[in-house]
Scaffold this active site. Structure first.
Site, mmCIF file in Angstrom:
data_model
loop_
_atom_site.group_PDB
_atom_site.id
_atom_site.type_symbol
_atom_site.label_atom_id
_atom_site.label_comp_id
_atom_site.label_asym_id
_atom_site.label_seq_id
_atom_site.Cartn_x
_atom_site.Cartn_y
_atom_site.Cartn_z
ATOM 1 N N LYS B 105 4.381 39.735 47.499
ATOM 2 C CA LYS B 105 4.192 39.202 48.844
ATOM 3 C C LYS B 105 4.860 40.197 49.783
ATOM 4 C CE LYS B 105 5.755 35.889 52.182
ATOM 5 N NZ LYS B 105 6.460 34.661 52.528
ATOM 6 N N ALA B 193 3.959 30.521 56.629
ATOM 7 C CA ALA B 193 5.050 30.405 57.605
ATOM 8 C C ALA B 193 4.715 29.494 58.788
ATOM 9 C CB ALA B 193 5.480 31.763 58.157
ATOM 10 N N GLY B 194 5.712 28.700 59.153
ATOM 11 C CA GLY B 194 5.614 27.877 60.349
ATOM 12 C C GLY B 194 5.139 26.458 60.125
ATOM 13 N N ASN B 215 7.769 26.928 52.661
ATOM 14 C CA ASN B 215 9.063 26.801 52.002
ATOM 15 C C ASN B 215 9.946 25.807 52.742
ATOM 16 O OD1 ASN B 215 11.675 27.148 50.931
ATOM 17 N ND2 ASN B 215 11.503 29.327 50.730
ATOM 18 N N THR B 216 10.360 26.190 53.974
ATOM 19 C CA THR B 216 11.354 25.390 54.700
ATOM 20 C C THR B 216 10.901 23.955 54.939
ATOM 21 O OG1 THR B 216 11.938 27.458 55.804
ATOM 22 C CG2 THR B 216 12.898 25.467 56.697
#
Lengths: 72, 272
Positions: B105, B193-194, B215-216
């Site tokens: 990645k 992301a986001g 992820n987050t």
């Protein structure tokens, strides 16, 4: 950097004379024959596992030993 | 590579055939147990890891790695934290050596505040890595031109951001994401992301994206394992909705029940 030292993962370590990379790894508690999941770069260039025993480390070299950690 | 029982609608990416279209990051979970349960609940078959210095004072420098290597998932190492093509190429080479995988990645960021990709360095790194035989999944700006260039270089997948990493802002520019999908109809595209919550992931899939990497949104959720399950269902739901084909939007109502046979109406065909 101190002329009789190498840098290993950002930390200065004593190294009086040139030594094989395998010896340097052993000194750090890494068994070069059985270590899995790690990789080594010297002076910002990768040193492949098959080349570890031939690679000579000299005072002043910059060594990075890496593995996989949590990441996104 | 680990084989999976794939049925129906697999995601084929970089030589892998995955039955889950959700890719999960492994960072920032409350503890290892929650991470492992979240991976299981998400149904993911491809998880990301970072390449970092071995902790030489730790007894088990590869403890994390040996644990996740026993899971029925594939590993996708990243180049997170790299600011230049030179750094990213070195980290990719180290990851290939350490993990024995060509998958990478590719992440080359421009600054600490936005963590947005540096397009110039990203394209340079992608070219070098593709030439060196890597299977590159490129984290990109949501810029159609950068994404097209990454595709032309030979990246296995292009992964435009929904919004900045860890922001949880969701799809801030769905228009661009849709343009990218339309311009690159045959390349695996993932939103990376986001993502903040399940509906963001579903919406990305409804735009026709092939998968979602997050992820987050899971690791920092109040209950990560539940959120991982929510993401699993959201990605599946969004995918099915894309394949099902949504109805066109219209400004005025259109009755779904038939007009004919309403109670109290006069049947003009038989009267008088």
């Amino acid at each position: 950097m101190n002329p009789s030292h190498v840098r290993i993962n950002g930390r200065s370590e004593p190294l009086e004379a040139a030594a094989p990379l395998t010896a340097v790894l052993e000194k750090q508690g890494i068994d070069p024959l059985h270590a899995s999941g790690i990789a080594v770069a010297v002076n910002e260039r990768i040193v492949r596992r098959a080349e570890w025993s031939e690679r000579v480390i000299k005072p002043g070299d910059d060594i990075e030993i890496v593995t996989a950690r949590q990441g996104g | 590579m680990k084989k999976n029982n794939v049925c129906g609608d697999p995601l084929e990416i970089g030589g892998l055939t995955l039955s889950s279209r959700l890719l999960l990051g492994t960072s920032g979970y409350p503890n290892m147990q929650v991470l492992l349960e979240s991976i299981a609940a998400s149904g993911t078959e491809l998880i990301t890891v970072a390449i970092r210095r071995v902790n030489l004072e730790d007894d088990g420098p590869t403890g994390f790695l040996s644990t996740i290597r026993n899971l029925p998932v594939n590993l996708l190492p990243n180049t997170a934290g790299c600011y230049t093509a030179r750094e990213a190429v070195l980290v990719a080479e180290l990851s290939r050596e350490a993990l024995e995988t060509d998958l990478i990645k590719l992440e080359v960021i421009g600054d600490d505040e936005t963590l947005m990709p540096d397009a110039e360095q990203l394209l340079k790194a992608a070219s070098e890595l593709v030439l060196s035989g890597f299977t590159v999944l490129a984290y990109s700006n949501d810029d159609p031109i950068t994404c097209r260039k990454l595709a032309d270089i030979g990246c296995a997948a292009v992964m435009p951001l929904a919004s900045p990493i860890g922001s949880g802002m969701g799809l801030v520019n769905p228009y661009n994401l849709q343009l990218i999908r339309e311009l690159l109809p045959n390349l695996p595209l993932l939103v990376d992301a986001g993502i903040g919550t399940a509906s963001d992931a579903a919406r990305a899939m409804e735009l026709g994206y092939d998968g979602v990497l997050l992820n987050t949104a899971v690791s920092k959720a109040k209950h990560p394992v539940q959120m991982a399950a929510a993401m699993r269902h959201a990605v599946m739901g969004g995918r099915l909705a894309w394949l099902g084909g949504r109805i066109p939007q219209r400004f005025y109502a259109q009755a779904s029940s038939p007009e004919e046979g309403r109670v109290g109406t006069v049947d003009r065909n038989v009267s008088g």
